[in-house]
Design a protein around this motif. Sequence first.
Motif, PDB file in Angstrom:
ATOM      1  N   ASP A 145      51.980  51.054  53.037  1.00  8.19           N
ATOM      2  CA  ASP A 145      51.265  50.101  52.196  1.00  8.19           C
ATOM      3  C   ASP A 145      49.774  50.447  52.168  1.00  8.19           C
ATOM      4  OD1 ASP A 145      53.542  48.684  51.713  1.00  8.19           O
ATOM      5  OD2 ASP A 145      53.028  46.969  52.987  1.00  8.19           O
ATOM      6  N   HIS A 146      49.166  50.341  51.008  1.00  9.86           N
ATOM      7  CA  HIS A 146      47.713  50.486  50.891  1.00  9.86           C
ATOM      8  C   HIS A 146      47.112  49.087  50.837  1.00  9.86           C
ATOM      9  CE1 HIS A 146      47.267  54.881  50.076  1.00  9.86           C
ATOM     10  NE2 HIS A 146      48.551  54.744  49.814  1.00  9.86           N
ATOM     11  N   ILE A 147      46.088  48.863  51.636  1.00 12.23           N
ATOM     12  CA  ILE A 147      45.494  47.531  51.720  1.00 12.23           C
ATOM     13  C   ILE A 147      43.972  47.583  51.626  1.00 12.23           C
ATOM     14  CG2 ILE A 147      47.393  46.738  53.205  1.00 12.23           C
ATOM     15  CD1 ILE A 147      45.334  46.728  55.536  1.00 12.23           C
ATOM     16  N   THR A 148      43.411  46.453  51.303  1.00 18.12           N
ATOM     17  CA  THR A 148      41.989  46.217  51.513  1.00 18.12           C
ATOM     18  C   THR A 148      41.905  45.010  52.441  1.00 18.12           C
ATOM     19  OG1 THR A 148      41.744  44.708  49.651  1.00 18.12           O
ATOM     20  CG2 THR A 148      41.369  47.044  49.216  1.00 18.12           C
ATOM     21  N   ALA A 149      40.848  44.920  53.228  1.00 25.35           N
ATOM     22  CA  ALA A 149      40.730  43.813  54.176  1.00 25.35           C
ATOM     23  C   ALA A 149      39.275  43.632  54.586  1.00 25.35           C
ATOM     24  CB  ALA A 149      41.596  44.072  55.414  1.00 25.35           C
ATOM     25  N   THR A 150      39.006  42.488  55.152  1.00 22.98           N
ATOM     26  CA  THR A 150      37.706  42.225  55.753  1.00 22.98           C
ATOM     27  C   THR A 150      37.787  42.529  57.242  1.00 22.98           C
ATOM     28  OG1 THR A 150      37.234  40.448  54.171  1.00 22.98           O
ATOM     29  CG2 THR A 150      35.923  40.495  56.184  1.00 22.98           C
ATOM     30  N   VAL A 151      36.868  43.338  57.743  1.00 22.14           N
ATOM     31  CA  VAL A 151      36.774  43.603  59.175  1.00 22.14           C
ATOM     32  C   VAL A 151      35.802  42.596  59.778  1.00 22.14           C
ATOM     33  CG1 VAL A 151      36.155  45.260  60.971  1.00 22.14           C
ATOM     34  CG2 VAL A 151      37.196  46.065  58.842  1.00 22.14           C
ATOM     35  N   LEU A 152      36.250  41.835  60.736  1.00 25.29           N
ATOM     36  CA  LEU A 152      35.396  40.892  61.464  1.00 25.29           C
ATOM     37  C   LEU A 152      35.103  41.499  62.825  1.00 25.29           C
ATOM     38  CD1 LEU A 152      37.351  37.578  60.731  1.00 25.29           C
ATOM     39  CD2 LEU A 152      35.473  38.570  59.412  1.00 25.29           C
ATOM     40  N   ALA A 153      33.850  41.547  63.219  1.00 20.46           N
ATOM     41  CA  ALA A 153      33.491  42.148  64.504  1.00 20.46           C
ATOM     42  C   ALA A 153      32.276  41.441  65.084  1.00 20.46           C
ATOM     43  CB  ALA A 153      33.203  43.639  64.337  1.00 20.46           C
ATOM     44  N   ASP A 154      32.323  41.168  66.385  1.00 18.28           N
ATOM     45  CA  ASP A 154      31.197  40.558  67.080  1.00 18.28           C
ATOM     46  C   ASP A 154      30.278  41.664  67.585  1.00 18.28           C
ATOM     47  OD1 ASP A 154      32.326  38.090  66.649  1.00 18.28           O
ATOM     48  OD2 ASP A 154      33.350  38.048  68.578  1.00 18.28           O
ATOM     49  N   GLN A 155      29.039  41.656  67.123  1.00 13.35           N
ATOM     50  CA  GLN A 155      28.094  42.706  67.515  1.00 13.35           C
ATOM     51  C   GLN A 155      27.236  42.243  68.682  1.00 13.35           C
ATOM     52  OE1 GLN A 155      25.184  43.921  64.551  1.00 13.35           O
ATOM     53  NE2 GLN A 155      25.201  46.011  65.347  1.00 13.35           N
ATOM     54  N   GLU A 156      27.291  43.024  69.758  1.00 11.58           N
ATOM     55  CA  GLU A 156      26.474  42.763  70.935  1.00 11.58           C
ATOM     56  C   GLU A 156      25.659  44.007  71.249  1.00 11.58           C
ATOM     57  OE1 GLU A 156      28.832  41.203  74.129  1.00 11.58           O
ATOM     58  OE2 GLU A 156      30.018  39.952  72.793  1.00 11.58           O
ATOM     59  N   GLU A 157      24.889  43.974  72.322  1.00  6.94           N
ATOM     60  CA  GLU A 157      24.012  45.090  72.655  1.00  6.94           C
ATOM     61  C   GLU A 157      24.789  46.374  72.897  1.00  6.94           C
ATOM     62  OE1 GLU A 157      21.523  44.043  75.890  1.00  6.94           O
ATOM     63  OE2 GLU A 157      20.416  42.496  74.793  1.00  6.94           O
ATOM     64  N   ASP A 158      25.993  46.252  73.442  1.00  4.45           N
ATOM     65  CA  ASP A 158      26.771  47.455  73.767  1.00  4.45           C
ATOM     66  C   ASP A 158      27.730  47.859  72.657  1.00  4.45           C
ATOM     67  OD1 ASP A 158      28.359  45.245  74.083  1.00  4.45           O
ATOM     68  OD2 ASP A 158      29.393  45.980  75.868  1.00  4.45           O
ATOM     69  N   GLY A 159      27.611  47.253  71.480  1.00  5.86           N
ATOM     70  CA  GLY A 159      28.463  47.646  70.361  1.00  5.86           C
ATOM     71  C   GLY A 159      29.282  46.499  69.807  1.00  5.86           C
ATOM     72  N   PHE A 160      30.366  46.841  69.106  1.00  5.77           N
ATOM     73  CA  PHE A 160      31.222  45.845  68.464  1.00  5.77           C
ATOM     74  C   PHE A 160      32.386  45.463  69.379  1.00  5.77           C
ATOM     75  CE2 PHE A 160      29.330  48.045  64.767  1.00  5.77           C
ATOM     76  CZ  PHE A 160      28.783  46.937  64.126  1.00  5.77           C
ATOM     77  N   HIS A 161      32.709  44.166  69.400  1.00  2.00           N
ATOM     78  CA  HIS A 161      33.829  43.657  70.187  1.00  2.00           C
ATOM     79  C   HIS A 161      34.677  42.723  69.328  1.00  2.00           C
ATOM     80  CE1 HIS A 161      32.281  45.180  74.038  1.00  2.00           C
ATOM     81  NE2 HIS A 161      31.077  44.852  73.573  1.00  2.00           N
ATOM     82  N   ASP A 162      35.890  42.467  69.827  1.00  3.26           N
ATOM     83  CA  ASP A 162      36.812  41.547  69.164  1.00  3.26           C
ATOM     84  C   ASP A 162      36.947  41.889  67.674  1.00  3.26           C
ATOM     85  OD1 ASP A 162      38.636  39.526  68.973  1.00  3.26           O
ATOM     86  OD2 ASP A 162      37.153  37.926  68.744  1.00  3.26           O
ATOM     87  N   VAL A 163      37.280  43.144  67.402  1.00  2.00           N
ATOM     88  CA  VAL A 163      37.447  43.611  66.027  1.00  2.00           C
ATOM     89  C   VAL A 163      38.809  43.165  65.499  1.00  2.00           C
ATOM     90  CG1 VAL A 163      37.536  45.635  64.536  1.00  2.00           C
ATOM     91  CG2 VAL A 163      35.984  45.602  66.500  1.00  2.00           C
ATOM     92  N   ARG A 164      38.853  42.528  64.331  1.00  4.17           N
ATOM     93  CA  ARG A 164      40.119  42.083  63.759  1.00  4.17           C
ATOM     94  C   ARG A 164      40.027  42.104  62.235  1.00  4.17           C
ATOM     95  NH1 ARG A 164      35.840  39.024  65.729  1.00  4.17           N
ATOM     96  NH2 ARG A 164      35.846  36.894  64.968  1.00  4.17           N
ATOM     97  N   LEU A 165      41.183  42.054  61.601  1.00  3.95           N
ATOM     98  CA  LEU A 165      41.257  42.095  60.147  1.00  3.95           C
ATOM     99  C   LEU A 165      41.597  40.722  59.582  1.00  3.95           C
ATOM    100  CD1 LEU A 165      43.209  45.409  59.364  1.00  3.95           C
ATOM    101  CD2 LEU A 165      40.748  45.060  59.593  1.00  3.95           C
ATOM    102  N   ASP A 166      40.978  40.397  58.459  1.00  4.55           N
ATOM    103  CA  ASP A 166      41.242  39.137  57.767  1.00  4.55           C
ATOM    104  C   ASP A 166      41.228  39.421  56.264  1.00  4.55           C
ATOM    105  OD1 ASP A 166      41.745  36.453  57.456  1.00  4.55           O
ATOM    106  OD2 ASP A 166      39.660  35.821  57.704  1.00  4.55           O
ATOM    107  N   ASN A 167      41.646  38.464  55.463  1.00 10.67           N
ATOM    108  CA  ASN A 167      41.625  38.592  54.000  1.00 10.67           C
ATOM    109  C   ASN A 167      42.323  39.865  53.528  1.00 10.67           C
ATOM    110  OD1 ASN A 167      40.001  36.215  53.777  1.00 10.67           O
ATOM    111  ND2 ASN A 167      38.213  37.441  54.289  1.00 10.67           N
TER     112      ASN A 167
END
Length: 298
Positions: A84-106
């Motif tokens: 399947d080909h998809i488009t999605a929104t990437v949600l990520a919490d940005q902190e000093e050491d980088g991105f955390h809790d990366v997940r897909l929505d929409n």
Amino acid sequence: MLRKSSVLLVLALGLIAGCHRSSNSAASSASAAQKTFTIRGKVVSTDQGSVMLDGDAVPGFMDAMTMPYKLKDPSVASELHPGDHITATVLADQEEDGFHDVRLDNIVVTAQARPDYKPAVQYHVPTPGDVVPNFKLLNQSGRTIDFAEFKGKVLLVTFIYTRCPLPDFCVRMSRDFATVDKDLSADPVIYAKTHLLSISFDPKYDTPKVLRSYGGAYTGRYTKETFEHWDFAAPSEEELPKITQYFDVGVTPGDARTLTHSLSTVLIGKDGKVLAWYPTNDWKPEDVAAAMKKAANS
């Protein structure tokens, strides 16, 4: 240079670590700034609550890469299939050491690949040289317009809906269009040879009155706006699937009267043929304005 498989492993471990941090780290994440990005890619495999995605590059987030993503709504996994080909929104919490809790929505499936059935909807990917059909729309002034009337001008088209709450989707498209409009207006000759068109895929709500108010706010001229250079319009409900499928816009109902959708911005030449397609939000207004000026002078 690390091999792709090594990079994938490092990223995967990083995601796992981000998902199982200590309670102190979890507490600090409450103050982390959430970032959103748009991604396109092909599903490699799915698991409970996650998807392995062969994703395109996401400016400001990562290069093109295959990696696992958590799903904000785990139940979506049952609706996705390898290929399947998809488009999605990437949600990520940005902190000093980088991105955390990366997940897909929409998540929007733009092309299905299950071998046991033919997809009900076939999306067309705009390609340079394609002749754009003469779709009809109702604009902010209550007038029926069509694509044929813009022949002889360079036309920039994007898709929005006025109730969109996401700052990196419709709001960003409209702001970027306003920047392009201002840039082009500096040269009256170029301005006369170009046009902007924002198309709503929510015709039930986005009536001419609503579009007129929305458009006037983005041009900054409000009730004094004449809309001579930038139209805001919507197709009929009957025409809507044809135009969204042609321009590769995936739209599905969301929660609280929202619509989950992908992005599509198209540059159309004076001959009514596609010049360029921008399927994400990472195009720069100054670059697109420059492309319009070049096409207008050709």
